[in-house]
Each structure stands twice: as structure tokens, then as C-alpha cells.
Write a protein that holds these residues in place. Structure first.
Motif, mmCIF file in Angstrom:
data_model
loop_
_atom_site.group_PDB
_atom_site.id
_atom_site.type_symbol
_atom_site.label_atom_id
_atom_site.label_comp_id
_atom_site.label_asym_id
_atom_site.label_seq_id
_atom_site.Cartn_x
_atom_site.Cartn_y
_atom_site.Cartn_z
ATOM 1 N N THR A 6 62.026 33.943 32.266
ATOM 2 C CA THR A 6 61.111 35.048 32.518
ATOM 3 C C THR A 6 60.708 35.695 31.200
ATOM 4 N N ILE A 7 59.461 36.078 31.154
ATOM 5 C CA ILE A 7 58.912 36.667 29.938
ATOM 6 C C ILE A 7 58.480 38.086 30.252
ATOM 7 N N ASP A 8 58.912 38.996 29.392
ATOM 8 C CA ASP A 8 58.531 40.397 29.537
ATOM 9 C C ASP A 8 57.167 40.573 28.879
ATOM 10 N N ILE A 9 56.146 40.777 29.709
ATOM 11 C CA ILE A 9 54.811 40.958 29.159
ATOM 12 C C ILE A 9 54.359 42.405 29.310
ATOM 13 N N SER A 10 55.312 43.300 29.214
ATOM 14 C CA SER A 10 54.963 44.714 29.263
ATOM 15 C C SER A 10 54.203 45.078 27.990
ATOM 16 N N GLN A 39 44.357 38.832 10.285
ATOM 17 C CA GLN A 39 43.124 38.526 11.009
ATOM 18 C C GLN A 39 43.406 37.679 12.247
ATOM 19 N N LYS A 40 44.259 36.668 12.101
ATOM 20 C CA LYS A 40 44.599 35.821 13.253
ATOM 21 C C LYS A 40 45.293 36.642 14.342
ATOM 22 N N ALA A 41 46.193 37.533 13.938
ATOM 23 C CA ALA A 41 46.901 38.366 14.920
ATOM 24 C C ALA A 41 45.915 39.290 15.638
ATOM 25 N N ARG A 42 45.036 39.924 14.880
ATOM 26 C CA ARG A 42 44.032 40.807 15.499
ATOM 27 C C ARG A 42 43.207 40.041 16.528
ATOM 28 N N ASN A 43 42.744 38.867 16.123
ATOM 29 C CA ASN A 43 41.918 38.071 17.050
ATOM 30 C C ASN A 43 42.694 37.710 18.314
ATOM 31 N N MET A 44 43.933 37.306 18.128
ATOM 32 C CA MET A 44 44.747 36.897 19.276
ATOM 33 C C MET A 44 45.000 38.072 20.231
ATOM 34 N N PHE A 45 45.267 39.243 19.674
ATOM 35 C CA PHE A 45 45.625 40.375 20.525
ATOM 36 C C PHE A 45 44.406 41.128 21.061
ATOM 37 N N ARG A 46 43.238 40.851 20.537
ATOM 38 C CA ARG A 46 42.011 41.464 21.064
ATOM 39 C C ARG A 46 41.377 40.609 22.159
ATOM 40 N N GLN A 47 41.806 39.380 22.236
ATOM 41 C CA GLN A 47 41.236 38.456 23.213
ATOM 42 C C GLN A 47 41.539 38.947 24.631
ATOM 43 N N LYS A 48 40.568 38.784 25.513
ATOM 44 C CA LYS A 48 40.737 39.163 26.917
ATOM 45 C C LYS A 48 41.300 37.979 27.686
ATOM 46 N N TYR A 49 42.397 38.215 28.380
ATOM 47 C CA TYR A 49 43.031 37.170 29.177
ATOM 48 C C TYR A 49 42.751 37.429 30.644
ATOM 49 N N GLU A 50 42.496 36.363 31.387
ATOM 50 C CA GLU A 50 42.078 36.463 32.783
ATOM 51 C C GLU A 50 43.245 36.619 33.758
ATOM 52 N N SER A 51 44.377 36.056 33.408
ATOM 53 C CA SER A 51 45.476 36.069 34.371
ATOM 54 C C SER A 51 46.795 36.376 33.677
ATOM 55 N N GLU A 52 47.785 36.666 34.488
ATOM 56 C CA GLU A 52 49.122 36.923 33.961
ATOM 57 C C GLU A 52 49.683 35.673 33.286
ATOM 58 N N GLN A 53 49.354 34.502 33.829
ATOM 59 C CA GLN A 53 49.820 33.250 33.241
ATOM 60 C C GLN A 53 49.244 33.063 31.832
ATOM 61 N N LYS A 56 51.184 35.264 29.530
ATOM 62 C CA LYS A 56 52.496 34.678 29.242
ATOM 63 C C LYS A 56 52.379 33.522 28.248
ATOM 64 N N ASP A 57 51.359 32.685 28.432
ATOM 65 C CA ASP A 57 51.147 31.563 27.510
ATOM 66 C C ASP A 57 50.844 32.078 26.100
ATOM 67 N N ALA A 58 50.011 33.099 26.025
ATOM 68 C CA ALA A 58 49.674 33.675 24.720
ATOM 69 C C ALA A 58 50.912 34.308 24.085
ATOM 70 N N TYR A 59 51.755 34.930 24.905
ATOM 71 C CA TYR A 59 52.990 35.532 24.395
ATOM 72 C C TYR A 59 53.901 34.445 23.813
ATOM 73 N N ARG A 60 54.054 33.347 24.551
ATOM 74 C CA ARG A 60 54.862 32.217 24.057
ATOM 75 C C ARG A 60 54.297 31.683 22.736
ATOM 76 N N LEU A 61 52.971 31.585 22.675
ATOM 77 C CA LEU A 61 52.315 31.129 21.455
ATOM 78 C C LEU A 61 52.609 32.095 20.297
ATOM 79 N N GLY A 62 52.570 33.380 20.576
ATOM 80 C CA GLY A 62 52.892 34.381 19.561
ATOM 81 C C GLY A 62 54.309 34.231 19.040
#
Length: 117
Positions: A6-10, A39-53, A56-62
Motif C-alpha cells: 500500500t502506498i500513502d498518497i496523502s 525542473q523535472k520535479a516541478r514538471n512531475m508534480f504539476r502534472q494532472k493525474y486522472e486516477s488514483e492509480q 500511485k504510479d507517479a509516486y512509485r516513479l518518484g
């Protein structure tokens, strides 16, 4: 981190991930490398994600990015920990040379002036 873990995506954990990426990126020896990570971090965290999955995938990538950055910090720190001169070093050396020549000139002229009297 396994796929079934389980991933905490709070919001708190996502902010913590962002700060950790920036903190690790700031350990890189070159400014251009640090700026790239920011710059890469800003881009990644500004991106709009459509679903909880997707979140979670972006969090794992981070998380994997943090591990990659740590390896890069170790590698680049060893690589750049040598005697190569930077632009700042050349500027400093040029200033020191000018100061040395100025001092020599002043001492020589002072000596010449004393001998004239």
C-alpha cells in the motif's frame, strides 16, 4: 516497494516526496544538474493525474527517481572531485595575476623613485 504494497498518497506524503527529491538533487555538484532536477520535479508534480492509480504510479516513479539521484550524487561527486578548474577559478587566477603584477610595478617604481633622489 512491491506492487501490492500500500502506498500513502496523502498530500503530506506527496509533499514529503517532492521535498526529498529536491533535497537529494541539491547534493549534485554542478548547478546545471541541480537545476535539471528541480525542473523535472516541478514538471512531475504539476502534472494532472486522472486516477488514483496514476498518482500511485507517479509516486512509485518518484521513489525510484530518489534512488537514481542518490547514485548520481555519489558518481558525479567522485567524478568532479578532481583538479579541474572552473570559470570562477580562472577569474580568481586572473585577478591574482593582475594584483601581483600591479604590486611588482608599484614596488619597482617606488624603488626607482627612491634612487632618483
Amino acid at each position: 516497494m512491491s506492487m501490492h504494497e500500500t502506498i500513502d498518497i496523502s498530500l503530506k506524503s506527496i509533499r514529503s516526496l517532492y521535498r526529498t527529491i529536491l533535497k537529494e538533487g541539491n547534493k549534485l555538484p554542478k548547478q546545471i544538474q541541480r537545476d535539471f532536477i528541480k525542473q523535472k520535479a516541478r514538471n512531475m508534480f504539476r502534472q494532472k493525474y486522472e486516477s488514483e492509480q496514476e498518482i500511485k504510479d507517479a509516486y512509485r516513479l518518484g521513489i525510484s527517481h530518489i534512488e537514481d539521484i542518490k547514485v548520481q550524487v555519489t558518481t558525479f561527486t567522485k567524478l568532479y572531485n578532481d583538479d579541474r578548474l572552473t570559470k570562477e577559478d580562472f577569474k580568481r587566477m586572473e585577478r591574482e595575476e593582475i594584483e601581483r603584477k600591479t604590486k611588482e610595478y608599484q614596488e619597482k617604481n617606488h624603488y626607482d623613485n627612491e634612487n632618483l633622489h
